[in-house]
Scaffold this motif. Sequence first.
Motif, PDB file in Angstrom:
ATOM      1  N   PHE A 271     -17.745  26.386  -9.273  1.00 40.87           N
ATOM      2  CA  PHE A 271     -16.470  25.698  -9.078  1.00 40.87           C
ATOM      3  C   PHE A 271     -15.644  26.415  -8.017  1.00 40.87           C
ATOM      4  CE2 PHE A 271     -11.978  24.977 -10.086  1.00 40.87           C
ATOM      5  CZ  PHE A 271     -11.949  23.586 -10.084  1.00 40.87           C
ATOM      6  N   ASN A 272     -15.578  27.735  -8.102  1.00 41.31           N
ATOM      7  CA  ASN A 272     -14.834  28.506  -7.106  1.00 41.31           C
ATOM      8  C   ASN A 272     -15.400  28.305  -5.705  1.00 41.31           C
ATOM      9  OD1 ASN A 272     -12.978  29.617  -8.864  1.00 41.31           O
ATOM     10  ND2 ASN A 272     -14.077  31.538  -9.121  1.00 41.31           N
ATOM     11  N   TRP A 273     -16.729  28.320  -5.612  1.00 40.51           N
ATOM     12  CA  TRP A 273     -17.366  28.251  -4.293  1.00 40.51           C
ATOM     13  C   TRP A 273     -17.244  26.864  -3.665  1.00 40.51           C
ATOM     14  CZ3 TRP A 273     -18.690  31.432  -0.673  1.00 40.51           C
ATOM     15  CH2 TRP A 273     -19.515  30.982   0.369  1.00 40.51           C
ATOM     16  N   PHE A 274     -17.564  25.839  -4.424  1.00 42.08           N
ATOM     17  CA  PHE A 274     -17.580  24.493  -3.847  1.00 42.08           C
ATOM     18  C   PHE A 274     -16.189  23.891  -3.695  1.00 42.08           C
ATOM     19  CE2 PHE A 274     -21.975  24.725  -5.508  1.00 42.08           C
ATOM     20  CZ  PHE A 274     -22.644  24.462  -4.324  1.00 42.08           C
ATOM     21  N   TYR A 275     -15.226  24.359  -4.500  1.00 44.66           N
ATOM     22  CA  TYR A 275     -13.880  23.808  -4.376  1.00 44.66           C
ATOM     23  C   TYR A 275     -12.992  24.673  -3.486  1.00 44.66           C
ATOM     24  CZ  TYR A 275      -9.659  21.225  -5.529  1.00 44.66           C
ATOM     25  OH  TYR A 275      -8.527  20.456  -5.429  1.00 44.66           O
ATOM     26  N   PHE A 276     -13.031  25.997  -3.682  1.00 43.23           N
ATOM     27  CA  PHE A 276     -12.143  26.882  -2.941  1.00 43.23           C
ATOM     28  C   PHE A 276     -12.838  27.631  -1.804  1.00 43.23           C
ATOM     29  CE2 PHE A 276     -10.294  26.824  -7.307  1.00 43.23           C
ATOM     30  CZ  PHE A 276      -9.079  26.244  -6.998  1.00 43.23           C
ATOM     31  N   GLY A 277     -14.176  27.607  -1.795  1.00 42.54           N
ATOM     32  CA  GLY A 277     -14.902  28.356  -0.772  1.00 42.54           C
ATOM     33  C   GLY A 277     -14.899  29.847  -1.019  1.00 42.54           C
ATOM     34  N   GLU A 278     -14.802  30.253  -2.288  1.00 37.51           N
ATOM     35  CA  GLU A 278     -14.792  31.668  -2.656  1.00 37.51           C
ATOM     36  C   GLU A 278     -15.469  31.824  -4.015  1.00 37.51           C
ATOM     37  OE1 GLU A 278     -10.596  32.148  -2.556  1.00 37.51           O
ATOM     38  OE2 GLU A 278     -10.283  31.344  -4.569  1.00 37.51           O
ATOM     39  N   LEU A 279     -16.031  32.984  -4.271  1.00 35.66           N
ATOM     40  CA  LEU A 279     -16.673  33.218  -5.557  1.00 35.66           C
ATOM     41  C   LEU A 279     -15.673  33.715  -6.599  1.00 35.66           C
ATOM     42  CD1 LEU A 279     -20.080  34.868  -4.556  1.00 35.66           C
ATOM     43  CD2 LEU A 279     -19.726  32.602  -5.549  1.00 35.66           C
ATOM     44  N   VAL A 280     -14.762  34.572  -6.171  1.00 39.63           N
ATOM     45  CA  VAL A 280     -13.788  35.186  -7.078  1.00 39.63           C
ATOM     46  C   VAL A 280     -12.416  34.554  -6.856  1.00 39.63           C
ATOM     47  CG1 VAL A 280     -12.721  37.353  -7.795  1.00 39.63           C
ATOM     48  CG2 VAL A 280     -15.095  37.333  -7.020  1.00 39.63           C
ATOM     49  N   ASN A 281     -11.676  34.348  -7.929  1.00 39.51           N
ATOM     50  CA  ASN A 281     -10.337  33.753  -7.833  1.00 39.51           C
ATOM     51  C   ASN A 281      -9.471  34.518  -6.835  1.00 39.51           C
ATOM     52  OD1 ASN A 281     -11.578  33.020 -10.337  1.00 39.51           O
ATOM     53  ND2 ASN A 281      -9.636  32.172 -10.992  1.00 39.51           N
ATOM     54  N   ASN A 282      -8.673  33.774  -6.083  1.00 39.28           N
ATOM     55  CA  ASN A 282      -7.791  34.374  -5.087  1.00 39.28           C
ATOM     56  C   ASN A 282      -6.841  35.394  -5.713  1.00 39.28           C
ATOM     57  OD1 ASN A 282      -6.238  34.465  -2.438  1.00 39.28           O
ATOM     58  ND2 ASN A 282      -4.656  33.754  -3.848  1.00 39.28           N
ATOM     59  N   THR A 283      -6.416  35.153  -6.954  1.00 45.71           N
ATOM     60  CA  THR A 283      -5.480  36.080  -7.603  1.00 45.71           C
ATOM     61  C   THR A 283      -6.059  37.492  -7.690  1.00 45.71           C
ATOM     62  OG1 THR A 283      -6.339  35.303  -9.722  1.00 45.71           O
ATOM     63  CG2 THR A 283      -4.302  34.316  -8.957  1.00 45.71           C
ATOM     64  N   ILE A 284      -7.354  37.574  -7.968  1.00 52.62           N
ATOM     65  CA  ILE A 284      -8.015  38.877  -8.077  1.00 52.62           C
ATOM     66  C   ILE A 284      -8.104  39.541  -6.712  1.00 52.62           C
ATOM     67  CG2 ILE A 284     -10.155  40.050  -8.727  1.00 52.62           C
ATOM     68  CD1 ILE A 284     -10.632  37.777 -10.757  1.00 52.62           C
ATOM     69  N   VAL A 285      -8.472  38.763  -5.695  1.00 49.56           N
ATOM     70  CA  VAL A 285      -8.582  39.282  -4.333  1.00 49.56           C
ATOM     71  C   VAL A 285      -7.222  39.768  -3.833  1.00 49.56           C
ATOM     72  CG1 VAL A 285      -9.138  38.685  -1.948  1.00 49.56           C
ATOM     73  CG2 VAL A 285     -10.548  37.793  -3.810  1.00 49.56           C
TER      74      VAL A 285
END
Length: 496
Positions: free
Chosen positions: A210-224
């Motif tokens: 879900f993170n990858w296909f919707y946001f283009g990231e594996l880890v939630n932005n909040t964590i990054v």
Amino acid sequence: MSEITEKYRKLPLYFVAITVLVKLVFLLTHHIQEDAFITWRVAQNLLDYGVIGFNGATKISASTTHLYVFVSYFFNLIFGKEHFIYPLLIFNSILFTFGSYFLSKLILKNPIHQAIFIFLFGILPPSIKISILGMEYGILFFLEMAFLYFGLKEKKIWAQILFPILILFTRIDTVIFLGIVGLIDIVWNRKINWFFVLGGVLGIISVLSFNWFYFGELVNNTIVAKSATYAKNMSLSLQWKYFLLNYGNYWGMLKLPGDFNPFTILVLVFELVCFIYLVSKSKVRNYFIWIIFLFGWCKQLVFISQRSYFDWYYWVPQILLFSVVLVFVLEQKTQKILWISLLLIFYILPMMSFQTIHSIATGNGEWNYRRSIGLFLKNYEKDKNQYILLEPAGYIPYFSGLKAIDEVGLVDKEIQKEIKKDKPNYWRNTAEHRKPKYLLAPTDLFNGKDSVFYKNNYKFLKEFRIKDHLQSDNKILEKIYRLKPSGTDYNLYEKK
């Protein structure tokens, strides 16, 4: 089934209702966590734009929790933006209390003990905060305890597969919980539960996909964002200082003034003694005692090692670790009334009293004060496409309706680039490059190294001071506000 068990089997359910009603009184304090408004803003962004984001049509995982975003979305859809908050908080309280109901079934046999456990467990400070502060932990606690009850106690295959998926979709850091449960299950039963493994694998695949296909990231932005912004290269002396300031979160559930809090050490030692006493007795329920106690310790140690000082990370571990104390007291063969009375008089009631004062004071500082800043901007600025640079991104963007750039980058990725490029000057650089119409700062921007830039580009609009919100017609409330003032002084600037 014994005669007592049959006679009182419905008593725990009655105490679920009683406990929920008692905790709902805390809704009157308006103590709602800042981060809850980030999740609710994301849910409303999905409602308005069809996009999981924070600022219009820009996709961003601004909320830590995906499942709670969807739940909040449906509550907004059903009750409307103006009226969804309290139905959702009541829903959270009910789910959390049912989670404590499942926990009581796992570690206690006597329904009278279960009923008392549900109530005493439910009025602990972290239990109150999980229930009423609007965070996702009410849902998460329900899912975790339902998984243990239906998946591991009742051995329902559907629960072993479904609940890990929902748990991970609520918070990705629940891999700690599922990992501890999996390890103890293997050691205890000396075999691998492949349905549980399947559920965990599907859960990880679902949230990462879900993170990858919707946001283009594996880890939630909040964590990054938090990893990029918060200091990691602290000296050992500074790390020790922060540990002392925060260690009341870890085991004691109560942060008292001062660096050293012997009360926390006392609670920690008593929890360990109670745990050793309980597991030394040969009972099947030791399986679940081991799970909740080791998970509580492991979760805390992982987050302490990462210097995570936000108190909500420790709410669930705090109450799970303390649950062994409640079991110990309830199962005393002699002088049980004395034990319960001592627990109430010297721990539960003082803790609940402290939480009441804390919630009243914090509710004033957040709902009455910080919300007023958002309402001022809502009326002052009619163009809701304008940006405000500030921290944090909860109450003020939510109630103002303005787009937001937060200092940490939870709701705006662009500021993360400024942090990586030039961290000491990223605030000023963001103001220069992004040109937000409003700046909300806890300092006087016209007095400092970048004062010339701010004076040339912004004008002072209004000051907001917490001291102006410490009055009340109710003298008791006013004393509480002044005893524990909650809030930050701000200066608001508008672009010339």
